[in-house]
Design a protein around this motif. Structure first.
Motif, PDB file in Angstrom:
ATOM      1  N   MET A  13      -5.781   2.859   4.634  1.00  0.00           N
ATOM      2  CA  MET A  13      -6.498   1.421   4.121  1.00  0.00           C
ATOM      3  C   MET A  13      -5.649   0.853   2.900  1.00  0.00           C
ATOM      4  O   MET A  13      -5.456  -0.134   2.801  1.00  0.00           O
ATOM      5  N   VAL A  14      -5.562   1.779   1.835  1.00  0.00           N
ATOM      6  CA  VAL A  14      -4.500   1.314   0.797  1.00  0.00           C
ATOM      7  C   VAL A  14      -3.304   0.689   0.989  1.00  0.00           C
ATOM      8  O   VAL A  14      -2.954  -0.392   0.535  1.00  0.00           O
ATOM      9  N   LEU A  15      -2.535   1.317   1.989  1.00  0.00           N
ATOM     10  CA  LEU A  15      -1.122   0.736   2.510  1.00  0.00           C
ATOM     11  C   LEU A  15      -1.379  -0.603   3.194  1.00  0.00           C
ATOM     12  O   LEU A  15      -0.785  -1.739   3.053  1.00  0.00           O
ATOM     13  N   ASN A  16      -2.433  -0.533   4.124  1.00  0.00           N
ATOM     14  CA  ASN A  16      -2.603  -1.844   4.825  1.00  0.00           C
ATOM     15  C   ASN A  16      -3.328  -2.979   3.977  1.00  0.00           C
ATOM     16  O   ASN A  16      -2.998  -4.166   4.349  1.00  0.00           O
ATOM     17  N   LEU A  17      -3.831  -2.759   2.859  1.00  0.00           N
ATOM     18  CA  LEU A  17      -3.804  -4.006   1.949  1.00  0.00           C
ATOM     19  C   LEU A  17      -2.913  -4.445   1.206  1.00  0.00           C
ATOM     20  O   LEU A  17      -3.077  -5.157   0.521  1.00  0.00           O
ATOM     21  N   ASN A  18      -1.633  -4.090   1.282  1.00  0.00           N
ATOM     22  CA  ASN A  18      -0.628  -4.303   0.735  1.00  0.00           C
ATOM     23  C   ASN A  18       0.374  -5.193   1.543  1.00  0.00           C
ATOM     24  O   ASN A  18      -0.054  -5.318   2.886  1.00  0.00           O
ATOM     25  N   GLU A  19       1.185  -6.059   0.954  1.00  0.00           N
ATOM     26  CA  GLU A  19       1.849  -6.828   1.842  1.00  0.00           C
ATOM     27  C   GLU A  19       3.093  -6.182   2.491  1.00  0.00           C
ATOM     28  O   GLU A  19       3.433  -5.065   2.024  1.00  0.00           O
ATOM     29  N   PRO A  20       3.731  -6.716   3.716  1.00  0.00           N
ATOM     30  CA  PRO A  20       4.747  -5.996   4.107  1.00  0.00           C
ATOM     31  C   PRO A  20       6.117  -5.937   3.562  1.00  0.00           C
ATOM     32  O   PRO A  20       6.121  -6.555   2.277  1.00  0.00           O
ATOM     33  N   PRO A  73       0.315   4.470  -8.504  1.00  0.00           N
ATOM     34  CA  PRO A  73       0.828   3.437  -7.462  1.00  0.00           C
ATOM     35  C   PRO A  73      -0.636   3.087  -6.614  1.00  0.00           C
ATOM     36  O   PRO A  73      -1.440   3.921  -6.591  1.00  0.00           O
ATOM     37  N   THR A  74      -0.503   2.092  -5.983  1.00  0.00           N
ATOM     38  CA  THR A  74      -1.771   1.477  -5.294  1.00  0.00           C
ATOM     39  C   THR A  74      -1.278   0.875  -3.886  1.00  0.00           C
ATOM     40  O   THR A  74      -1.548  -0.048  -3.546  1.00  0.00           O
ATOM     41  N   GLY A  75      -0.252   1.635  -3.439  1.00  0.00           N
ATOM     42  CA  GLY A  75       0.204   1.298  -2.124  1.00  0.00           C
ATOM     43  C   GLY A  75       1.435   0.300  -2.037  1.00  0.00           C
ATOM     44  O   GLY A  75       1.834  -0.226  -0.967  1.00  0.00           O
ATOM     45  N   VAL A  76       2.026  -0.052  -3.111  1.00  0.00           N
ATOM     46  CA  VAL A  76       3.087  -0.912  -3.161  1.00  0.00           C
ATOM     47  C   VAL A  76       4.682  -0.339  -2.377  1.00  0.00           C
ATOM     48  O   VAL A  76       5.325  -1.143  -2.297  1.00  0.00           O
TER      49      VAL A  76
END
Length: 698
Positions: free
Chosen positions: A280-287, A480-483
């Motif tokens: 979920m954390v990755l998915n909430l970041n921009e491509p 980090p937060t999925g950046v």
């Protein structure tokens, strides 16, 4: 009669304002409403069990006032997204992004300011954020506080560290929410800079377990142009409130509409494995914003690093500083010499490692620590005994890449002034990656590591590095937060208490690595620097009492349980040569993956993970435990059916113990299939590592 109509009007208002959105499976539900004061309220439930009870949402602006009440709903929209994407480097080859979204457009009736609340509900949990659309009533503005609440349904068991605005390098505490108290902690823990926000302030990710067996995690995603969120804890009613990290003059964030805040996340499941496996954390970041990612490669490396931590050599040319950067009366040789670096390059080449990291190569190490000095390093001038061209040429001939080290000493202003020259030097000498460091108090003075300005810096460096095709591994940065989805050359970070603390401080207790997958690792890969074989530091100095709180077998297992596409074999070459059979696992283990299976998990107790190497049929398994011995049986149904595999099991030997006999290990080889089971017996503070390689028929 008057009361009847007032109550009826109240309930009609609530009903009119109420909105709900559920996860794709229907297990998680979010309810939203405005209360009678026009304050946004939300709740979260899991399988009809309360997770977040009625909690307020709102933000305070410095000039325009509080956006916390007096709202009306302008509109609501919903949508469903179900698609997949491929990470450049990752734990799986493909990631599914599946959620239901509710957008609530609000307007504060008195000020006329508009704000959107967006909820995305995944099967893993909930993400929500504030959005400020372009509007006449709001252009430039300053955030003075964020009043996001997380009202919890009980006094949960909690894994927490203090809300320190400058460091995450703490040992985790395991208490009830009601027992959180920073004043009761022993803070003589090897951390050089501490800026704890208050007695009851803790950091996120905050991992919890309810009495009913729900695993709950409060975190955030996509922290961009905004400070890190810590949490104020009310220990009496189990209420958490967002606590933003201020800048030097006390403001939280400078923004301009249109803009968004980071996502606040609530992960929940009745199976601990789901928390570890979340995407979920990755998915909430921009491509990804990097079009050509072909140059972004995983790396396994060794380096001139651990020998300084165990005081065999020094970072500074004069040889007068110890591992804690204190002047010592026992001078030691400088570590980053041309001759010594060539020795590491030879070792890397011989054993198939991709790179060599060298710390202490550049002028400035004698006069920086603790002085809050601005111009310390120029990041291009080597010490006289480090011939950067000769070393670079030698590494190229040996087929080894050099990894640059840029310690900023916290002087970010100095580093940004010199950043392009530093990266031009890396390109000139063929360095594909850089390890950045931020030890010490931040310059500009008064800023914190977790403030908006520093968050912007930590995100800026990989963006700038991408223009030079350089990968970044940050230490002492905000977590980090999925950046890495957006900037996949941000290959790893430390941002937690790493293995280095075992060399010269009270160290990391055996449970530490069983908690990291539920906390720090939720935001991205960690450069933990595993692989220490000589466990007790009295090997280097008979007077030393420090040790790594682990067995040797557990150090091998960490290569699987702690994810990073940048993995260090952190010990000295000569120590690996003492135990070549155990070292084989480090040489074999993958670092980039097509598939990952979390087989067992319980925060603070144990974790077992199996991973399939990218582009290979090989699987690797890591299992670790806390200070308690553990027996378990692992089903191998993740292996490909119908195939036979050679399983090489690296395990704790009979009588092994992290304190009494940590280097006691055994290696067993057997043939297995997907229908096989393997029994593992882990010592106190121990673990097991297994490689599975298909048996080929001759």
């Amino acid at each position: 009669m008057k009361f009847y109509f007032t109550a009826l009007a109240f309930f009609c208002l609530l009903f009119a304002n109420a909105q709900s959105v559920a996860s794709p499976s229907g297990k998680i539900n979010v309810d939203f409403t405005l209360n009678i004061e026009g304050t946004p309220i939300y709740t979260v439930s899991y399988k009809n069990k309360p997770v977040i009870t009625q909690s307020k949402l709102g933000i305070e602006l410095k000039e325009q006032g509080a956006l916390t009440s007096g709202f009306k709903i302008l509109s609501t929209t919903t949508r469903m997204v179900n698609k997949s994407w491929k990470p450049v480097l990752g734990q799986t080859a493909t990631i599914t992004n599946h959620f239901n979204e509710l957008l609530v457009a609000l307007q504060q009736q008195e000020s006329g300011i508009k704000i959107n609340l967006v909820f995305r509900v995944f099967d893993e949990g909930v993400g929500f954020r504030y959005e400020f659309p372009k509007q006449d009533k709001l252009d430039y503005f300053v955030i003075s506080a964020e009043n996001t609440e997380f009202n919890l349904a009980g006094d949960h068991k909690t894994f927490w560290i203090p809300g320190d605005f400058d460091s995450q390098e703490y040992v985790y505490n395991e208490t009830r929410l009601s027992e959180i108290d920073n004043d009761k902690l022993n803070l003589n823990n090897g951390i050089s800079v501490k800026s704890i926000g208050g007695r009851y302030v803790v950091q996120s990710p905050l991992m919890m377990k309810s009495n009913e067996g729900l695993y709950i995690n409060i975190f955030e995603a996509a922290v961009v142009n905004y400070p890190v969120m810590h949490l104020d804890v009310n220990t009496k009613n189990f209420n958490l409130t967002s606590r933003l990290v201020p800048n030097a003059i006390g403001d939280m964030a400078y923004l301009q509409a249109p803009c968004t805040t980071p996502w606040r996340t609530v992960m929940v499941s009745d199976d601990a494995r789901d928390i570890v496996a979340q995407k979920m954390v990755l998915n909430l970041n921009e491509p990804s914003k990097i079009e050509d990612t072909s140059w972004i490669k995983p790396m396994k490396y060794v380096g001139v690093w651990w020998e300084m931590h165990v005081s065999k050599s020094t970072w500074d040319y004069s040889g007068t500083q110890d591992a804690a950067q204190k002047v010592t009366d026992k001078p030691r040789p400088h570590g980053a010499t041309t001759e010594n670096v060539k020795r590491y390059i030879d070792f890397a080449s011989k054993h198939g490692f991709d790179g060599v990291l060298v710390e202490g190569w550049n002028v400035g190490w004698e006069d920086w620590f603790g002085h809050w000095k601005e111009d310390v390093f120029d990041f291009v001038t080597p010490y006289p005994d480090f011939d950067i061209k000769e070393i670079s040429d030698y590494a190229k001939r040996q087929g080894v890449k050099m990894i640059m080290h840029n310690e900023t000493s916290g002087s970010v202003a100095n580093y940004e002034r010199r950043l392009d020259r530093a990266m031009e030097t890396m390109v000139q000498y063929g360095y594909p990656a850089v390890k950045t460091g931020y030890v010490g108090k931040i310059i500009p003075r008064g800023e914190f590591h977790d403030g908006q300005a520093m968050v912007n810096h930590f995100n800026y460096v990989p963006q700038r590095a991408a223009e030079y095709k350089i990968m970044v591994n940050s230490h002492e940065s905000s977590r980090p937060t999925g950046v890495q989805r957006t900037w996949p050359n941000y290959i790893a970070a430390e941002a937690a208490r790493g293995n280095e603390f075992n060399g010269w401080s009270s160290g990391n207790p055996p449970a530490h690595e069983t908690i990291l997958p539920f906390t720090r690792l939720l935001g991205g890969p960690m450069d933990y620097t595993p692989g220490i074989f000589e466990i007790k530091m009295n090997v280097y100095d008979p007077e030393k009492t420090e040790q790594v709180h682990t067995t040797l077998a557990k150090q091998l297992a960490l290569y699987v349980t702690i994810y990073s596409p940048l993995q260090m074999a952190a010990d000295l070459p000569e120590n690996y040569e003492k135990y070549p059979d155990a070292f084989q696992f480090i040489k074999d283990v993958g670092i980039d993956w097509d598939d990952t299976k979390v087989l067992e998990a319980e925060p603070g107790d144990y974790i077992t993970i199996a991973r399939k190497e990218k582009g290979s049929p090989n699987w690797f398994l890591g299992a670790i435990t806390d200070e308690n011995a553990r027996n378990t049986t692992i089903r191998l149904d993740f292996l490909e059916p119908g195939k036979k595999y050679k399983a090489i099991i690296y395990k704790d030997g009979k009588g092994a113990d992290w304190q009494k006999d940590p280097i006691n290990y055994a290696i067993e080889t057997k043939t297995v299939t997907a229908s096989s089971k393997i029994k593992l017996k882990m010592a106190p503070g121990g673990g097991a590592a297994i490689s599975f390689m298909p048996v080929t028929n001759n």
